[in-house]
Design a protein around this motif. Structure first.
Motif, short mmCIF file in Angstrom:
data_model
loop_
_atom_site.label_atom_id
_atom_site.label_comp_id
_atom_site.label_asym_id
_atom_site.label_seq_id
_atom_site.Cartn_x
_atom_site.Cartn_y
_atom_site.Cartn_z
N ILE A 224 0.85 -1.18 0.00
CA ILE A 224 0.00 0.00 0.00
C ILE A 224 0.89 1.23 0.00
O ILE A 224 1.74 1.40 0.88
CB ILE A 224 -0.93 0.03 1.23
N ILE A 225 0.70 2.09 -0.99
CA ILE A 225 1.48 3.32 -1.13
C ILE A 225 0.56 4.51 -0.87
O ILE A 225 -0.48 4.66 -1.51
CB ILE A 225 2.09 3.45 -2.54
N ILE A 226 0.94 5.37 0.06
CA ILE A 226 0.19 6.59 0.35
C ILE A 226 1.07 7.78 -0.05
O ILE A 226 2.21 7.88 0.40
CB ILE A 226 -0.16 6.71 1.84
N VAL A 227 0.53 8.68 -0.86
CA VAL A 227 1.19 9.96 -1.13
C VAL A 227 0.28 11.04 -0.58
O VAL A 227 -0.82 11.27 -1.10
CB VAL A 227 1.47 10.17 -2.63
N ASP A 228 0.74 11.68 0.48
CA ASP A 228 -0.08 12.64 1.20
C ASP A 228 0.40 14.07 0.96
O ASP A 228 1.59 14.36 0.97
CB ASP A 228 -0.01 12.34 2.71
N ALA A 229 -0.57 14.96 0.75
CA ALA A 229 -0.25 16.37 0.49
C ALA A 229 -0.30 17.16 1.80
O ALA A 229 -1.05 18.14 1.93
CB ALA A 229 -1.21 16.95 -0.54
N PHE A 230 0.50 16.72 2.77
CA PHE A 230 0.67 17.40 4.05
C PHE A 230 -0.68 17.66 4.75
O PHE A 230 -1.06 18.81 5.01
CB PHE A 230 1.46 18.70 3.87
N SER A 231 -1.36 16.54 5.03
CA SER A 231 -2.64 16.63 5.75
C SER A 231 -2.46 17.26 7.12
O SER A 231 -1.45 17.04 7.79
CB SER A 231 -3.24 15.23 5.90
N LYS A 232 -3.47 18.01 7.54
CA LYS A 232 -3.44 18.66 8.84
C LYS A 232 -4.37 17.98 9.86
O LYS A 232 -4.50 18.44 10.99
CB LYS A 232 -3.81 20.13 8.69
N ASP A 233 -5.03 16.90 9.44
CA ASP A 233 -5.91 16.19 10.35
C ASP A 233 -5.24 14.86 10.76
O ASP A 233 -4.02 14.76 10.77
CB ASP A 233 -7.29 15.97 9.71
N LYS A 234 -6.02 13.83 11.03
CA LYS A 234 -5.48 12.56 11.51
C LYS A 234 -5.24 11.55 10.39
O LYS A 234 -5.06 10.36 10.66
CB LYS A 234 -6.43 11.97 12.55
N THR A 235 -5.20 12.01 9.15
CA THR A 235 -5.03 11.09 8.02
C THR A 235 -3.77 10.23 8.17
O THR A 235 -3.82 9.00 8.03
CB THR A 235 -4.96 11.89 6.70
N LEU A 236 -2.63 10.84 8.43
CA LEU A 236 -1.38 10.09 8.51
C LEU A 236 -1.38 9.14 9.70
O LEU A 236 -0.87 8.01 9.60
CB LEU A 236 -0.20 11.06 8.61
N GLU A 237 -1.95 9.57 10.79
CA GLU A 237 -2.03 8.72 11.98
C GLU A 237 -2.80 7.43 11.67
O GLU A 237 -2.41 6.33 12.10
CB GLU A 237 -2.72 9.50 13.10
N ILE A 238 -3.86 7.55 10.91
CA ILE A 238 -4.67 6.39 10.52
C ILE A 238 -3.90 5.52 9.53
O ILE A 238 -3.84 4.29 9.67
CB ILE A 238 -6.01 6.84 9.92
N CYS A 239 -3.28 6.14 8.53
CA CYS A 239 -2.57 5.39 7.49
C CYS A 239 -1.42 4.56 8.07
O CYS A 239 -1.14 3.46 7.58
CB CYS A 239 -2.02 6.35 6.43
N LYS A 240 -0.76 5.07 9.10
CA LYS A 240 0.39 4.37 9.68
C LYS A 240 0.00 3.03 10.30
O LYS A 240 0.86 2.17 10.51
CB LYS A 240 1.06 5.26 10.73
N LYS A 241 -1.27 2.83 10.57
CA LYS A 241 -1.74 1.55 11.12
C LYS A 241 -1.85 0.48 10.04
O LYS A 241 -2.00 -0.71 10.36
CB LYS A 241 -3.10 1.74 11.79
N TYR A 242 -1.78 0.90 8.77
CA TYR A 242 -1.97 -0.03 7.66
C TYR A 242 -0.75 -0.18 6.75
O TYR A 242 -0.62 -1.17 6.04
CB TYR A 242 -3.18 0.41 6.81
#
Length: 250
Positions: A30-48
């Motif tokens: 699973i590849i995530i490319v994030d545009a510097f989210s300011k909410d909990k997006t990255l926190e959630i993605c790190k679990k997967y």
């Protein structure tokens, strides 16, 4: 592991991303490319997944192309944060990436939900979109809006569907319409298309007629009426902004 990378671009998607990731059935990259989210997006993605990259927003097509280039497997599937895999689709994908010797890419039907209801008419079903493809046989066409995958080779169609939870509220649609109409106007201008009274009057009217009558949006009841009305207004706004941009140059 399947020889498959699932790529997702994100920006402030905490309301959607968990369910999208949970719908991935087997162990795949699973590849995530994030545009510097300011909410909990990255926190959630790190679990997967640990494969999370951040990049300044470069537009839908370029952002997705970055994600595809980071994929380490021969097959790639582009998943949006507001989409979910169905079980039948996942089984077909497993078979396709293991056994396919004919196609370089596959179109997938989407079940689009609006205000909590599956929209079956108005051009919203089956809404085929090319999402599964061989990495070395495809690229994202560089467009400001309505980006699409261009494949070098034959393409097939899967029958299992994606579930697309778009526009959960009318306010959600209006917010996105403001962004998309501006991008669409720039894309039309880049193609040398002009706006005028005829397009401002007739194109929105025809959009409503096409969705509600020709494509039987009326069969979705009040949801179909709302959608046809909103899309006709989006069309008006798109050409109004094109007219505005064209006149700004004079």
């Amino acid at each position: 592991m399947l020889p498959l990378s699932i790529v997702i671009i994100t920006q402030n998607e905490e309301q959607n991303i968990r369910e999208a990731l949970q719908s991935i059935r087997n162990k795949v990259e699973i590849i995530i490319v994030d545009a510097f989210s300011k909410d909990k997006t990255l926190e959630i993605c790190k679990k997967y997944t640990e494969k999370i990259y951040q990049s300044e927003w470069a537009g839908f097509a370029r952002q997705k192309q970055k994600a595809v280039e980071l994929a380490g497997e021969p097959w790639v599937f582009i998943l949006d944060s507001d989409e979910r895999f169905s079980e039948p689709l996942w089984r077909e994908i497993e078979y396709a990436v293991k056994s396919n010797k004919t196609f370089s890419g596959y179109y997938v039907p989407r079940k689009n939900f609006f205000l909590g209801r599956w929209i079956r008419h108005g051009g919203w079903w089956p809404d085929h979109t090319l999402r599964l493809f061989l990495k070395d046989k495809a690229r994202l066409e560089d467009r400001r809006i309505h980006e699409r995958v261009v494949v070098d080779g034959e393409t097939g169609y899967l029958r299992g569907h994606l579930e697309h939870y778009t526009y959960r509220t009318v306010s959600d649609y209006i917010k996105k319409m403001d962004i998309y109409s501006a991008l669409a106007a720039k894309e039309l201008k880049a193609q040398g298309i002009n706006s005028g009274k005829t397009k401002l009057i007739f194109n929105p009217a025809f959009t409503f007629f096409k969705m509600f009558i020709l494509r039987r949006g009326f069969m979705d009841g009040v949801h179909g009426l709302i959608l046809a009305t909103l899309y006709s207004y989006y069309t008006f706004l798109k050409y109004l902004r094109l007219w505005e941009e064209s006149n700004a140059d004079n």
